[in-house]
Motif scaffolding. Structure first.
Motif, PDB file in Angstrom:
ATOM      1  N   PHE A  20      89.881 -53.250  -7.750  1.00 27.95           N
ATOM      2  CA  PHE A  20      88.777 -53.034  -6.923  1.00 27.95           C
ATOM      3  C   PHE A  20      88.850 -51.600  -7.127  1.00 27.95           C
ATOM      4  O   PHE A  20      89.206 -50.425  -7.446  1.00 27.95           O
ATOM      5  CB  PHE A  20      89.207 -53.373  -5.522  1.00 27.95           C
ATOM      6  CG  PHE A  20      88.317 -53.202  -4.363  1.00 27.95           C
ATOM      7  CD1 PHE A  20      87.839 -54.878  -4.067  1.00 27.95           C
ATOM      8  CD2 PHE A  20      87.551 -53.032  -3.239  1.00 27.95           C
ATOM      9  CE1 PHE A  20      87.180 -54.777  -3.399  1.00 27.95           C
ATOM     10  CE2 PHE A  20      86.910 -52.571  -3.298  1.00 27.95           C
ATOM     11  CZ  PHE A  20      86.473 -53.842  -2.289  1.00 27.95           C
ATOM     12  N   PHE A  42      78.641 -53.281   2.060  1.00 22.67           N
ATOM     13  CA  PHE A  42      78.238 -54.868   0.746  1.00 22.67           C
ATOM     14  C   PHE A  42      76.888 -55.783   1.240  1.00 22.67           C
ATOM     15  O   PHE A  42      75.878 -55.210  -0.213  1.00 22.67           O
ATOM     16  CB  PHE A  42      79.943 -55.291   0.427  1.00 22.67           C
ATOM     17  CG  PHE A  42      80.471 -54.819  -0.677  1.00 22.67           C
ATOM     18  CD1 PHE A  42      80.433 -54.900  -2.005  1.00 22.67           C
ATOM     19  CD2 PHE A  42      81.475 -54.759  -0.306  1.00 22.67           C
ATOM     20  CE1 PHE A  42      80.594 -53.859  -2.868  1.00 22.67           C
ATOM     21  CE2 PHE A  42      82.669 -54.103  -1.150  1.00 22.67           C
ATOM     22  CZ  PHE A  42      82.243 -53.387  -2.707  1.00 22.67           C
ATOM     23  N   ASP A  50      76.233 -57.025  -6.849  1.00 22.38           N
ATOM     24  CA  ASP A  50      77.756 -55.541  -7.591  1.00 22.38           C
ATOM     25  C   ASP A  50      78.271 -55.985  -8.609  1.00 22.38           C
ATOM     26  O   ASP A  50      79.624 -56.943  -8.422  1.00 22.38           O
ATOM     27  CB  ASP A  50      78.365 -54.832  -6.384  1.00 22.38           C
ATOM     28  CG  ASP A  50      78.831 -53.743  -6.927  1.00 22.38           C
ATOM     29  OD1 ASP A  50      79.432 -53.759  -7.871  1.00 22.38           O
ATOM     30  OD2 ASP A  50      79.431 -52.956  -5.965  1.00 22.38           O
ATOM     31  N   ILE A  53      82.031 -56.411  -8.161  1.00 16.19           N
ATOM     32  CA  ILE A  53      83.212 -57.159  -7.596  1.00 16.19           C
ATOM     33  C   ILE A  53      83.002 -58.323  -7.738  1.00 16.19           C
ATOM     34  O   ILE A  53      83.707 -59.559  -7.002  1.00 16.19           O
ATOM     35  CB  ILE A  53      83.202 -56.505  -5.504  1.00 16.19           C
ATOM     36  CG1 ILE A  53      82.186 -57.134  -5.443  1.00 16.19           C
ATOM     37  CG2 ILE A  53      83.864 -55.500  -5.592  1.00 16.19           C
ATOM     38  CD1 ILE A  53      82.130 -57.026  -3.741  1.00 16.19           C
ATOM     39  N   GLY A  54      81.931 -58.935  -9.083  1.00 12.28           N
ATOM     40  CA  GLY A  54      82.129 -60.687  -8.564  1.00 12.28           C
ATOM     41  C   GLY A  54      80.351 -60.718  -7.810  1.00 12.28           C
ATOM     42  O   GLY A  54      80.405 -61.621  -7.989  1.00 12.28           O
ATOM     43  N   LEU A  55      79.909 -59.874  -6.890  1.00 13.16           N
ATOM     44  CA  LEU A  55      78.730 -60.396  -5.887  1.00 13.16           C
ATOM     45  C   LEU A  55      77.536 -60.416  -6.241  1.00 13.16           C
ATOM     46  O   LEU A  55      77.010 -59.604  -7.293  1.00 13.16           O
ATOM     47  CB  LEU A  55      78.473 -59.032  -4.782  1.00 13.16           C
ATOM     48  CG  LEU A  55      77.862 -59.648  -3.714  1.00 13.16           C
ATOM     49  CD1 LEU A  55      79.050 -60.967  -3.129  1.00 13.16           C
ATOM     50  CD2 LEU A  55      77.972 -58.095  -3.060  1.00 13.16           C
ATOM     51  N   THR A  56      76.593 -61.353  -6.768  1.00 15.30           N
ATOM     52  CA  THR A  56      75.824 -62.126  -6.928  1.00 15.30           C
ATOM     53  C   THR A  56      75.020 -61.673  -6.082  1.00 15.30           C
ATOM     54  O   THR A  56      74.494 -61.561  -4.967  1.00 15.30           O
ATOM     55  CB  THR A  56      75.444 -63.548  -7.028  1.00 15.30           C
ATOM     56  OG1 THR A  56      76.136 -64.550  -5.949  1.00 15.30           O
ATOM     57  CG2 THR A  56      76.921 -63.772  -8.645  1.00 15.30           C
ATOM     58  N   LEU A 229      81.461 -66.372  -3.057  1.00 16.00           N
ATOM     59  CA  LEU A 229      82.476 -65.831  -2.310  1.00 16.00           C
ATOM     60  C   LEU A 229      83.337 -66.177  -3.560  1.00 16.00           C
ATOM     61  O   LEU A 229      84.666 -65.009  -3.572  1.00 16.00           O
ATOM     62  CB  LEU A 229      83.075 -65.873  -0.511  1.00 16.00           C
ATOM     63  CG  LEU A 229      82.125 -65.428   0.027  1.00 16.00           C
ATOM     64  CD1 LEU A 229      82.553 -66.226   1.656  1.00 16.00           C
ATOM     65  CD2 LEU A 229      81.969 -63.911   0.307  1.00 16.00           C
ATOM     66  N   ARG A 231      83.178 -66.278  -6.140  1.00 15.76           N
ATOM     67  CA  ARG A 231      83.084 -65.684  -7.845  1.00 15.76           C
ATOM     68  C   ARG A 231      83.737 -64.171  -7.090  1.00 15.76           C
ATOM     69  O   ARG A 231      84.303 -63.305  -8.206  1.00 15.76           O
ATOM     70  CB  ARG A 231      81.349 -65.256  -7.732  1.00 15.76           C
ATOM     71  CG  ARG A 231      80.831 -66.828  -9.076  1.00 15.76           C
ATOM     72  CD  ARG A 231      79.136 -65.895  -9.033  1.00 15.76           C
ATOM     73  NE  ARG A 231      79.267 -64.531  -9.584  1.00 15.76           N
ATOM     74  CZ  ARG A 231      78.945 -64.807 -10.502  1.00 15.76           C
ATOM     75  NH1 ARG A 231      79.128 -66.298 -11.617  1.00 15.76           N
ATOM     76  NH2 ARG A 231      78.423 -63.716 -11.589  1.00 15.76           N
ATOM     77  N   VAL A 232      84.046 -63.586  -6.152  1.00 17.08           N
ATOM     78  CA  VAL A 232      83.888 -62.309  -5.694  1.00 17.08           C
ATOM     79  C   VAL A 232      85.615 -62.837  -5.896  1.00 17.08           C
ATOM     80  O   VAL A 232      86.046 -61.729  -6.748  1.00 17.08           O
ATOM     81  CB  VAL A 232      83.740 -61.834  -4.687  1.00 17.08           C
ATOM     82  CG1 VAL A 232      84.581 -60.762  -3.503  1.00 17.08           C
ATOM     83  CG2 VAL A 232      82.410 -61.354  -4.089  1.00 17.08           C
ATOM     84  N   LYS A 235      87.503 -62.901  -9.114  1.00 17.64           N
ATOM     85  CA  LYS A 235      87.167 -61.238  -9.845  1.00 17.64           C
ATOM     86  C   LYS A 235      88.057 -60.600 -10.105  1.00 17.64           C
ATOM     87  O   LYS A 235      88.575 -60.043 -11.455  1.00 17.64           O
ATOM     88  CB  LYS A 235      85.500 -60.300  -9.534  1.00 17.64           C
ATOM     89  CG  LYS A 235      85.351 -59.144 -10.344  1.00 17.64           C
ATOM     90  CD  LYS A 235      84.940 -59.201 -10.939  1.00 17.64           C
ATOM     91  CE  LYS A 235      84.348 -58.063 -11.789  1.00 17.64           C
ATOM     92  NZ  LYS A 235      83.749 -58.010 -13.081  1.00 17.64           N
ATOM     93  N   PHE A 241      92.024 -56.220  -4.027  1.00 17.15           N
ATOM     94  CA  PHE A 241      91.546 -55.679  -2.596  1.00 17.15           C
ATOM     95  C   PHE A 241      92.197 -55.077  -1.608  1.00 17.15           C
ATOM     96  O   PHE A 241      90.739 -54.953  -0.848  1.00 17.15           O
ATOM     97  CB  PHE A 241      90.895 -57.457  -1.920  1.00 17.15           C
ATOM     98  CG  PHE A 241      89.831 -58.388  -3.242  1.00 17.15           C
ATOM     99  CD1 PHE A 241      88.433 -57.888  -2.903  1.00 17.15           C
ATOM    100  CD2 PHE A 241      90.605 -58.849  -3.997  1.00 17.15           C
ATOM    101  CE1 PHE A 241      88.076 -58.691  -3.846  1.00 17.15           C
ATOM    102  CE2 PHE A 241      89.295 -60.270  -4.620  1.00 17.15           C
ATOM    103  CZ  PHE A 241      88.365 -59.901  -5.071  1.00 17.15           C
TER     104      PHE A 241
END
Length: 244
Positions: A20, A42, A50, A53-56, A229, A231-232, A235, A241
């Motif tokens: 992370f 976030f 981002d 962290i795999g955030l779309t 979530l 995807r997050v 990651k 985390f």
């Protein structure tokens, strides 16, 4: 091999082996205050996403399709589909409370937050009856939730990948509880005057009408947020985390 290429390769290896991101720093297990600040960071600072962290993108949040189908035993007897749209103002969500996020993955994890407004715009198809009045249309729409409380959560399921333990999101749920709802469906009946009148009727009665549709709205957004979530948490391994 050029210096730039070496740096690029080393950076790529570092990202692949890393955990992370350190900015902001991860929280200790179950630290509600820290996790709340991280949540707000976030949603407010990384609304476009981002990759670290795999955030779309979450603001705007793409809305591919939300179907709402309510039966004849309700004052809202409609088939409504909202599609090719987006939801905004998610970046204004404020953390309220949470549970879970400890060392044990296989428990219920939940976050509760609030916002001043959450607005969804897009295209719609609508047929049926509302308060015994026929309603139909196909155009664009705007649905604004005023002062909503957003609750979402899931049961964690641990799974192994590459010798590490990750978390799947099982029995995912989401609930929106607004204080008020304002809607506008453009071009109902293909007639502006009739459309304006029906939108007025809808908004005057929305306090009673929205609860009839809320379960379907929640399910539609639940499917969208769950994918974000998933995807997050795919990651990194779950323990990456958090700080040990």
């Amino acid at each position: 091999m050029t210096t730039k290429l070496v740096i690029l390769i080393l950076a790529t290896i570092g990202i692949a082996l890393g955990g992370f991101p350190d900015d902001p720093k991860p929280c200790k297990y179950g630290d509600a205050e820290c996790i709340g600040k991280l949540f707000e960071y976030f949603v407010s600072q990384k609304p476009k996403g981002d990759d670290s962290i795999g955030l779309t993108s979450i603001d705007p949040l793409p809305v591919k399709k939300i179907p709402v189908s309510v039966g004849s035993d309700s004052p809202v007897n409609i088939d409504l589909s909202i599609y090719d749209g987006k939801s905004v103002d998610i970046a204004t969500l404020k953390f309220i409370k949470m549970k879970g996020f400890g060392k044990d993955i296989a428990v219920n994890h939940e976050i509760v937050s609030k916002s001043e407004t959450l607005t969804t715009t897009g295209h719609y198809n609508l047929t049926g009856k509302v308060l015994l009045l026929p309603i139909s249309g196909s155009d664009t729409c705007n649905i604004t939730l005023i002062k909503p409380t957003l609750t979402f959560g899931w049961t964690g399921v641990p799974y192994e990948k590459d010798g590490e333990t990750y978390m799947k999101l099982d029995k995912f749920y989401l609930h929106l509880e607004p204080q008020e709802v304002i809607v506008n469906f453009n071009n109902l009946y293909n007639d502006k005057a009739l459309s304006d009148n029906m939108n007025h009727i809808l908004n005057e009665n929305m306090k009673d009408l929205y609860p009839e549709m809320a379960e379907h709205v929640d399910k539609g957004f639940s499917n969208i947020v769950r994918k974000v979530l998933m995807r997050v948490f795919a990651k990194y391994p779950y323990n990456k985390f958090f700080m040990n």
